[in-house]
Scaffold this motif. Sequence first.
Motif, mmCIF file in Angstrom:
data_model
loop_
_atom_site.group_PDB
_atom_site.id
_atom_site.type_symbol
_atom_site.label_atom_id
_atom_site.label_comp_id
_atom_site.label_asym_id
_atom_site.label_seq_id
_atom_site.Cartn_x
_atom_site.Cartn_y
_atom_site.Cartn_z
ATOM 1 N N GLU A 71 -86.738 -37.019 12.116
ATOM 2 C CA GLU A 71 -85.934 -37.931 12.932
ATOM 3 C C GLU A 71 -85.173 -37.166 14.009
ATOM 4 O O GLU A 71 -84.738 -36.030 13.804
ATOM 5 C CB GLU A 71 -84.957 -38.705 12.050
ATOM 6 C CG GLU A 71 -85.630 -39.681 11.112
ATOM 7 C CD GLU A 71 -84.668 -40.364 10.165
ATOM 8 O OE1 GLU A 71 -85.060 -41.374 9.543
ATOM 9 O OE2 GLU A 71 -83.509 -39.890 10.015
ATOM 10 N N ILE A 76 -84.229 -42.920 13.342
ATOM 11 C CA ILE A 76 -85.173 -43.056 14.462
ATOM 12 C C ILE A 76 -85.968 -41.764 14.625
ATOM 13 O O ILE A 76 -85.419 -40.728 15.010
ATOM 14 C CB ILE A 76 -84.452 -43.397 15.774
ATOM 15 C CG1 ILE A 76 -83.608 -44.656 15.601
ATOM 16 C CG2 ILE A 76 -85.463 -43.593 16.901
ATOM 17 C CD1 ILE A 76 -82.887 -45.104 16.856
ATOM 18 N N GLU A 80 -90.724 -42.395 17.909
ATOM 19 C CA GLU A 80 -90.194 -43.642 18.474
ATOM 20 C C GLU A 80 -89.646 -43.406 19.877
ATOM 21 O O GLU A 80 -89.893 -44.195 20.791
ATOM 22 C CB GLU A 80 -89.102 -44.200 17.570
ATOM 23 C CG GLU A 80 -88.285 -45.343 18.162
ATOM 24 C CD GLU A 80 -89.003 -46.674 18.201
ATOM 25 O OE1 GLU A 80 -88.450 -47.640 18.756
ATOM 26 O OE2 GLU A 80 -90.135 -46.759 17.680
ATOM 27 N N TYR A 81 -88.917 -42.311 20.050
ATOM 28 C CA TYR A 81 -88.417 -41.992 21.392
ATOM 29 C C TYR A 81 -89.579 -41.691 22.336
ATOM 30 O O TYR A 81 -89.559 -42.081 23.517
ATOM 31 C CB TYR A 81 -87.451 -40.807 21.332
ATOM 32 C CG TYR A 81 -86.108 -41.167 20.760
ATOM 33 C CD1 TYR A 81 -85.167 -41.854 21.527
ATOM 34 C CD2 TYR A 81 -85.768 -40.835 19.459
ATOM 35 C CE1 TYR A 81 -83.928 -42.192 21.010
ATOM 36 C CE2 TYR A 81 -84.523 -41.168 18.925
ATOM 37 C CZ TYR A 81 -83.610 -41.858 19.714
ATOM 38 O OH TYR A 81 -82.383 -42.199 19.187
ATOM 39 N N TYR A 124 -81.248 -44.481 24.668
ATOM 40 C CA TYR A 124 -82.512 -45.147 24.341
ATOM 41 C C TYR A 124 -83.701 -44.252 24.676
ATOM 42 O O TYR A 124 -84.692 -44.216 23.936
ATOM 43 C CB TYR A 124 -82.611 -46.462 25.105
ATOM 44 C CG TYR A 124 -83.876 -47.251 24.849
ATOM 45 C CD1 TYR A 124 -83.996 -48.063 23.733
ATOM 46 C CD2 TYR A 124 -84.944 -47.202 25.742
ATOM 47 C CE1 TYR A 124 -85.155 -48.794 23.491
ATOM 48 C CE2 TYR A 124 -86.105 -47.920 25.515
ATOM 49 C CZ TYR A 124 -86.206 -48.722 24.386
ATOM 50 O OH TYR A 124 -87.361 -49.443 24.154
ATOM 51 N N GLY A 127 -82.078 -40.025 22.837
ATOM 52 C CA GLY A 127 -81.377 -39.782 21.580
ATOM 53 C C GLY A 127 -80.343 -38.685 21.688
ATOM 54 O O GLY A 127 -79.657 -38.373 20.705
ATOM 55 N N LYS A 262 -87.445 -55.521 20.042
ATOM 56 C CA LYS A 262 -87.094 -54.474 19.090
ATOM 57 C C LYS A 262 -88.321 -54.039 18.287
ATOM 58 O O LYS A 262 -89.067 -54.865 17.764
ATOM 59 C CB LYS A 262 -86.014 -54.963 18.123
ATOM 60 C CG LYS A 262 -84.586 -54.793 18.612
ATOM 61 C CD LYS A 262 -84.316 -55.416 19.957
ATOM 62 C CE LYS A 262 -82.877 -55.250 20.394
ATOM 63 N NZ LYS A 262 -82.632 -55.879 21.706
ATOM 64 N N VAL A 265 -88.771 -50.032 13.787
ATOM 65 C CA VAL A 265 -87.690 -49.088 13.493
ATOM 66 C C VAL A 265 -86.340 -49.698 13.874
ATOM 67 O O VAL A 265 -85.372 -49.641 13.108
ATOM 68 C CB VAL A 265 -87.913 -47.763 14.248
ATOM 69 C CG1 VAL A 265 -86.670 -46.878 14.185
ATOM 70 C CG2 VAL A 265 -89.114 -47.020 13.675
ATOM 71 N N GLU A 266 -86.278 -50.282 15.062
ATOM 72 C CA GLU A 266 -85.027 -50.891 15.520
ATOM 73 C C GLU A 266 -84.644 -52.085 14.652
ATOM 74 O O GLU A 266 -83.460 -52.285 14.334
ATOM 75 C CB GLU A 266 -85.166 -51.321 16.981
ATOM 76 C CG GLU A 266 -85.284 -50.164 17.956
ATOM 77 C CD GLU A 266 -85.492 -50.633 19.374
ATOM 78 O OE1 GLU A 266 -84.614 -50.417 20.211
ATOM 79 O OE2 GLU A 266 -86.556 -51.226 19.653
#
Length: 524
Positions: A71, A76, A80-81, A124, A127, A262, A265-266
Motif C-alpha cells: 500500500e 490504498i 490503485e494510484y 488522489y 498519495g 468510486k 478500493v474507495e
Amino acid sequence: MSFRSLSRCRRVATIPTSAAKSAPSSSSLSRTCFARNYATPVSVNGFRQLKPTIFGQPLPPSHAHIISPKETTPGIPQKEYDRRRRELVQSLPDNCIVVCVAGQVKYMSGQIFYKFRQSSDFWYLTGFDEPDAAVIIEKKPSTPRGYRMTIFSSGTDSAKEKWDGARTSPEDVVRHFGADEAEPISAFPSVLKSLASIASNVYLDIPTSYKRARAFSPRSLLKCLSPSGGLSRGEYDTLVDSLSSSKRKPLAPEIGRLRSIKSKVEQTIMRQAADISARAHNKTMRFTDPGVSEHTVAAHFEYLCAREGSQRPAYVPVVASGPNALIIHYTSNNQLIADGEMVLLDAGCEYNGYASDITRTYPANGSFTPEQATLYNALLNVQKHLITLCTESSGMSILQIHRESCTMMRKELERIGFNFPLGAGTLDTLYPHLVGHPVGIDLHESNLTERDASLKAGMVVTIEPGVYVPPSPEFPKAFHNIGIRIEDEVLVGRDHPIILSASAPKEIADIEGSCQGLLGLTPF
C-alpha cells in the motif's frame, strides 16, 4: 539494508539533482550520516516500527500496524494510484502534461499552525502527504505505464526535522510512491518551464486558497506553482508567457470525472469511514442526557471516531438541540440540552482520506413524544423512498430526486395536518436545502459533478431531506420549533442502492433502543 542502518543514514543517489527509477541499487548508493540518527526499530504487538519515523507520512517500514507492504497510503495499494494516473492521461491529448501542486500549511495565528490536510486532487493522484510539493505527469504512450511522473518535494533537512519531524527522502519518494523521478521543489519552475514549452497542452489548476485570496492572473498562478522561487526575471517572464497561452487547460474537471466514480478500493474505505461514524452516532445517542451541553456531545462523537482511527472530523459537527435545529448549519454547539427536546446530530469522520456524512435526530431523554414521532415518521417515509431512486437504472439525477423529495414531502406533511395554501413557497420555508450531494475525498464534491447529470453506478451521494418548523401560525402548533434531518450515505448501484451508513439507527424503535441502552450499547 537493515532497519537500523537505514535509520542511521540518509541515502544519497549518485545522480546529483534527482532520484530516478533507474537509479542504482542501495548497494551503490553513498550513505551520508546526518543529525537524525536515533531512529530505533521497536516491536509492539508484533508490528515492527521505526521511532521516530524517517518518513514524512505513514509507510510500511515505519507503520506496519496501519499500512501493508503493497500500500502507498492506508488501504490504498500503489496499483490503485497507478490506475488513476493511467486513466487520467488516457483521457487527455498526446504530448500533454499534468501539473498539480500540494496543499500548504494553514496558520491559526502567527506560527500556530493547523493540522495539515493535503490538497484533494494532489493526494488522489499521488498519495503523497507533505506540503511544499508538486507533481508533473507527462503523457508517454510508448512507455509501459503510458506516462512519466516526477514528484517535487522539500526532501530531508536535519535542522527542520528536529522541530517538525521527518520528510521523505527523494529515494523513498521513488520507492514508495511510484515516481519515475524525485526532484527538489526548488527545481520545479525550471522543469515546468522546459516541459511546458514543448507540451501540446498543460493541464493545471490554481489551488482554492489562491483563488479566494486574489483575482486570478498568470503571475499569481506562477507564485502558487513555484513556492520556492529561484527564477531570474527573464525566466520568470518566459514561464508566465508559456503558462498563459492557449495551451493551458483546467485540470479539476478531468480529475473530477474520475473521482465521481468510486473504485472497489474507495468503496471499501468509504464503508469503513461510514461504519466508524455510524457506531459513534449509536454510542452518542446512549451518551446524551438532558442537562448535557451540546459541545460535550460533539466532543464525545469526535473522541469515539478518533479512537477508531479517524484522522480528523470531516467537518464541524452540528449538535442542535430543540429550536437550534431550525438553523441548518448550527455549529455553535454551546447550549444545554433540555428534557423533552430532540437533538439533531450531523457529524462524520474522515478516514484514510475519505469523508463520511451522517445525520440523525433523536430524543434527548430517550423517548419520542407523539408529536415528535409523527413528524419524524413522515420525514423517514420520504427519505427511505428517495434512497430507492439512487440507481443507475432509474436514470435520475440529484436534481430530479430533489424534485421528487419536494412532491413527497408535501404529501406526507399534508397527511399529518400541514396546509400549503401559498404554494411552493411555504414548503421552501420548511425544507430549504437540496436533498443531497456527492461525497468522497471532499465532503461536498458537487462542484465536480453536474447536479442534473444522471447518477452512475459507483457514485456515492447523500440523501438528507429535512423539515424545520418555525413557530409560525401557518404551521400546526404541535410541531413548532422541531427540526429533523435524516441523512445517509448511499452507494449508487446498477439496480440497487447500498446504504453505507446503515449501521446508524434511524427507525424509531432502534433509536429509542440505542438511547435507552436496550441494544446492549455503552456510551463508550
